[in-house]
Design an enzyme around this catalytic site. Structure first.
Site, PDB file in Angstrom:
ATOM      1  N   HIS A 168     -11.029   6.325   4.190  1.00 51.12           N
ATOM      2  CA  HIS A 168     -11.137   5.823   5.568  1.00 51.12           C
ATOM      3  C   HIS A 168     -12.285   6.554   6.253  1.00 51.12           C
ATOM      4  CE1 HIS A 168      -7.000   3.955   5.994  1.00 51.12           C
ATOM      5  NE2 HIS A 168      -6.766   4.755   4.975  1.00 51.12           N
ATOM      6  N   HIS A 223      -8.825   4.452  -1.638  1.00 51.58           N
ATOM      7  CA  HIS A 223      -9.779   4.079  -0.583  1.00 51.58           C
ATOM      8  C   HIS A 223      -9.970   5.230   0.387  1.00 51.58           C
ATOM      9  CE1 HIS A 223      -5.723   2.847   0.618  1.00 51.58           C
ATOM     10  NE2 HIS A 223      -6.064   3.198   1.854  1.00 51.58           N
TER      11      HIS A 223
HETATM   12  P1  5GP Z   1      -3.542   3.330   3.679  1.00 55.19           P
HETATM   13  O1  5GP Z   1      -2.354   3.531   4.548  1.00 55.19           O
HETATM   14  O2  5GP Z   1      -3.155   2.733   2.339  1.00 55.19           O
HETATM   15  O3  5GP Z   1      -4.385   4.565   3.542  1.00 55.19           O
HETATM   16  O4  5GP Z   1      -4.478   2.302   4.422  1.00 55.19           O
HETATM   17  C1  5GP Z   1      -4.577   0.954   4.092  1.00 55.19           C
HETATM   18  C2  5GP Z   1      -5.507   0.327   5.106  1.00 55.19           C
HETATM   19  O5  5GP Z   1      -5.868  -0.956   4.644  1.00 55.19           O
HETATM   20  C3  5GP Z   1      -4.873   0.131   6.490  1.00 55.19           C
HETATM   21  O6  5GP Z   1      -5.666   0.825   7.455  1.00 55.19           O
HETATM   22  C4  5GP Z   1      -4.878  -1.363   6.696  1.00 55.19           C
HETATM   23  O7  5GP Z   1      -5.184  -1.735   8.020  1.00 55.19           O
HETATM   24  C5  5GP Z   1      -5.955  -1.843   5.730  1.00 55.19           C
HETATM   25  N1  5GP Z   1      -5.725  -3.166   5.193  1.00 55.19           N
HETATM   26  C6  5GP Z   1      -4.580  -3.641   4.638  1.00 55.19           C
HETATM   27  N2  5GP Z   1      -4.747  -4.912   4.215  1.00 55.19           N
HETATM   28  C7  5GP Z   1      -6.042  -5.234   4.478  1.00 55.19           C
HETATM   29  C8  5GP Z   1      -6.809  -6.415   4.253  1.00 55.19           C
HETATM   30  O8  5GP Z   1      -6.342  -7.415   3.715  1.00 55.19           O
HETATM   31  N3  5GP Z   1      -8.112  -6.382   4.669  1.00 55.19           N
HETATM   32  C9  5GP Z   1      -8.669  -5.276   5.248  1.00 55.19           C
HETATM   33  N4  5GP Z   1      -9.960  -5.359   5.614  1.00 55.19           N
HETATM   34  N5  5GP Z   1      -7.958  -4.154   5.479  1.00 55.19           N
HETATM   35  C10 5GP Z   1      -6.667  -4.130   5.101  1.00 55.19           C
END
Ligand code: 5GP
Ligand code: ZN
Length: 138
Positions: free
Chosen positions: A101, A99
């Site tokens: 950001h 993903h």
């Molecule tokens: P990572 O640390 O993997 O790059 O970021 C994961 C992101 O996913 C985090 O910013 C977190 O807030 C978001 N996130 C985790 N679970 C969910 C969810 O169930 N729904 C949404 N919309 N965002 C999520």
């Protein structure tokens, strides 16, 4: 991937605030935003990191990011944004479904640039830099 949160969002089993969708890509607001408008852009198919992502899906994700970034900034009146992937666990990736950001940025928001990712930069010689560049090229 039954136990993947983002696959469950794609399947509609977990609700999300969707802001963009096409055949290959979904984008939705982050549930725990770093800034108003913080958006995640994902391929609909489950791939853990950028390294696992087929080239055509990489292009589709980038095209969506490219289209969305100015729209996200405009929606929250942000003059800038940080657009980034946490690519792998050691880089801070918590959800193992690739993903991007899009984090809107504001003057004096207290955030830091990519250059602040690490506190101790390596002190690399010219030879070491040459070797690394050659290895990547090969
Ligand atoms: P990572 O640390 O993997 O790059 O970021 C994961 C992101 O996913 C985090 O910013 C977190 O807030 C978001 N996130 C985790 N679970 C969910 C969810 O169930 N729904 C949404 N919309 N965002 C999520
Ligand atoms: Zn997934």
């Amino acid at each position: 991937m039954d136990d993947c949160i983002f696959c469950q969002i794609v399947a509609g089993d977990i609700p999300s605030r969707t802001v963009y969708e096409d055949d290959d890509v979904l984008a939705f607001l982050d549930a725990n935003p770093l800034a108003p408008g913080h958006t995640l852009v994902i391929p609909k198919d489950h791939h853990e990191s950028l390294n696992d992502l087929p080239a055509d899906l990489g292009s589709a994700v980038f095209a969506a990011m490219h289209e969305l970034t100015p729209e996200v900034e405009a929606a929250v009146d942000a003059p800038a944004s940080t657009v980034a992937f946490n690519n792998g666990e050691e880089a801070g990736q918590e959800v193992p479904h690739v993903h991007a950001h899009i984090v809107p940025r504001f003057a004096d928001d207290g955030g830091r640039p990519i250059h602040a990712l690490v506190s101790d930069r390596p002190d690399l010689s010219d030879d070491e830099l040459d070797d690394i560049a050659a290895t990547i090229r090969d």
